[in-house]
Design an enzyme around this catalytic site. Structure first.
Site, PDB file in Angstrom:
ATOM      1  N   TRP A 419       0.518  40.137  89.171  1.00  0.00           N
ATOM      2  CA  TRP A 419      -0.537  41.045  89.643  1.00  0.00           C
ATOM      3  C   TRP A 419      -1.608  40.268  90.400  1.00  0.00           C
ATOM      4  CZ3 TRP A 419      -5.752  41.615  89.480  1.00  0.00           C
ATOM      5  CH2 TRP A 419      -6.274  42.842  89.900  1.00  0.00           C
ATOM      6  N   TYR A 423      -2.423  40.631  94.307  1.00  0.00           N
ATOM      7  CA  TYR A 423      -3.749  41.142  94.657  1.00  0.00           C
ATOM      8  C   TYR A 423      -4.435  40.181  95.629  1.00  0.00           C
ATOM      9  CZ  TYR A 423      -8.391  43.214  93.958  1.00  0.00           C
ATOM     10  OH  TYR A 423      -9.614  43.821  94.139  1.00  0.00           O
ATOM     11  N   ASP A 439       0.553  47.059  88.605  1.00  0.00           N
ATOM     12  CA  ASP A 439      -0.774  47.646  88.406  1.00  0.00           C
ATOM     13  C   ASP A 439      -0.662  48.911  87.566  1.00  0.00           C
ATOM     14  OD1 ASP A 439      -3.740  47.673  89.497  1.00  0.00           O
ATOM     15  OD2 ASP A 439      -2.991  49.733  89.618  1.00  0.00           O
TER      16      ASP A 439
END
Length: 474
Positions: A419, A423, A439
């Site tokens: 993640w 990101y 997510d």
């Protein structure tokens, strides 16, 4: 570029193509943006160029009416991840000015000869010529918006001599620096080290969505939002600066205060990346609206932009600190880091918004002990490890970084998961095609709608923008 397609865009004065290509008219010796209202040339008399530098290299000067040097950048260079796109992003950030073409080649991992060949093939001009064109644009802004002596403008814009500066301005604009300054109005000049300018963009522009994202995440002392005005302190190559961005429905006004005016071009480019001003919202919206799930969301929020960053390391810090805590909690922790490890600033524009610090650099955080951070030790250790990797050059988070390599380097650091890596790839490196499959919010939305990977693959290459729409509705 297909000349017939280009000519149709010019005939329609289609502003979506401003910055994508440039139209040079052989009978006048002038090059324009496609939407120039003064241009109705015969197709036999025009040549199309992929960059302003290529047109200037062929002997054309910029149109004084449409100002093609002030167009948005081509959206192609942010969407692509190949070496030419990476080179263009680094040139825009001023790497050639600071490190030369050899430094650019070193960052890209190619020989100088290979970089020159690749860039010239696609843009019609090499890195040095593109940097020279950017330098002339910076000089024009300084001449038109400040009362600096011409010699100081030449130095601030990156020229090696006043003679080189004079020749470059004359070649680009067919005016001397004195004549260029005489044609401008500096009545609204805000003071020493301060500049005001407009940041070009392609409409539609969903300013409210950007502000809704930035406002709750603003780090106290570093950023502030008041209505439609966003202000923050910047770490820049030669010092610090402050910027105030006022977002309109179809424009962005910027006021900058810099401790070193050589940082003007990098500061402008970082603001553009933060607000995703080089995007082509019409193309993105049309592609996503094909899916029935996204069609209504696109109609409700046309012109969504991908919130970017002004500093890659700061974005990694935000990603790591924000895990498993609220947005408000992450903001509090980041504010403490800025006060303890950041640089205190004393700039008039910063004081106007109650800003006191530039955010901590990787070098500063690398010197910290895990106990300094109010968070689980494992997460604090991950932050310090990332800081060491960025400070040493092992982890590249600059605009022209290899996105795949950066993601792999992040995942190799203990405590960094998919993640966080994705990101960072989405926001720090501006990748338009990231879907954060791990997510929690997105997983719930996709599960509720019964969507599988086959469906979401159809959103390529704009899955980052699809994620924004889904987050917004969630």
């Amino acid at each position: 570029m297909d000349p017939n397609d280009c000519y149709r865009a010019v005939s329609a004065r289609d502003a979506r193509f401003d910055g994508v290509f440039y139209t040079a008219v052989r009978t006048t010796g002038i090059y324009c943006r496609p939407s120039c209202p003064a241009m109705t040339p015969r197709q036999a008399n025009v040549t199309f160029y992929p960059s302003a530098a290529a047109a200037e290299r062929s002997g054309y000067r910029a149109c004084r009416r449409c100002r093609p040097d002030s167009t948005p950048g081509s959206p192609e260079w942010n969407a692509r991840a190949d070496v030419v796109a990476r080179a263009v992003r680094l040139i825009g950030d001023g790497v050639v000015e600071r490190e030369g073409v050899s430094g650019l080649a070193g960052r890209l991992g190619y020989s100088e000869r290979q970089v020159n060949r690749l860039v010239t093939t696609e843009l019609g001009a090499g890195p040095q010529a593109i940097a020279r064109s950017n330098r002339a644009r910076t000089a024009r802004i300084l001449l038109e918006t400040t009362t600096m002596r011409a010699a100081d403008v030449a130095f601030a814009a990156g020229y090696g001599s006043v003679r080189q500066f004079n020749d470059s301005i004359r070649e680009s604009f067919d005016l001397t620096p004195r004549e260029l300054r005489a044609r401008s109005s500096r009545a609204a000049h805000p003071g020493a080290g301060r500049l005001r300018l407009e940041l070009a963009l392609r409409p539609p522009f969903h300013a409210d969505a950007l502000l809704d994202w930035l406002a709750p995440r603003a780090i106290e002392g570093v950023e502030a939002i008041d209505g439609r005005t966003y202000a923050r302190v910047l770490n820049l190559p030669h010092g610090v600066g402050a910027v105030e961005l006022t977002l309109g429905d179809d424009s962005v006004s910027a006021e900058l205060e810099l401790t070193d005016l050589r940082d003007l071009a990098p500061a402008v480019q970082r603001c553009r990346r933060l607000l995703d001003l080089d995007a082509d919202p019409v193309a993105i919206d049309e592609a996503l609206a094909v899916d029935p799930l996204l069609a209504d969301l696109v109609r409700e929020a046309p012109g969504m932009r991908l919130p970017g960053q002004v500093d890659g390391f700061e974005m990694v810090m935000r990603a790591i600190v924000g895990q498993q805590v609220s947005v408000a909690g992450a903001r509090t922790i980041l504010g403490r880091v800025a006060r303890s490890r950041g640089t205190e600033v004393d700039l008039e524009l910063a004081r106007r918004h109650g800003l006191t610090h530039a955010f901590a650099t990787a070098e500063s955080v690398a010197e910290a002990a895990p106990e300094e951070f109010a968070m689980p030790r494992g997460r604090a250790t991950a932050i310090i490890s990332v800081a060491h990797a960025v400070a040493s050059g092992e982890l590249d988070l600059h605009p022209g970084a290899d996105r795949e390599a950066a993601r792999a380097s992040l995942l190799a650091i203990r405590g960094i998961g998919p993640w966080t890596a994705d990101y960072v790839r989405m926001r720090a490196l501006g990748d338009p095609d990231v879907l954060l499959e791990t997510d929690l919010v997105l997983r719930r939305v996709l599960a509720r709608e019964g969507l599988d990977r086959t469906r979401t693959e159809r959103w390529r290459p704009w899955r980052s923008y699809a994620s924004l729409h889904l987050w917004r509705v969630a």
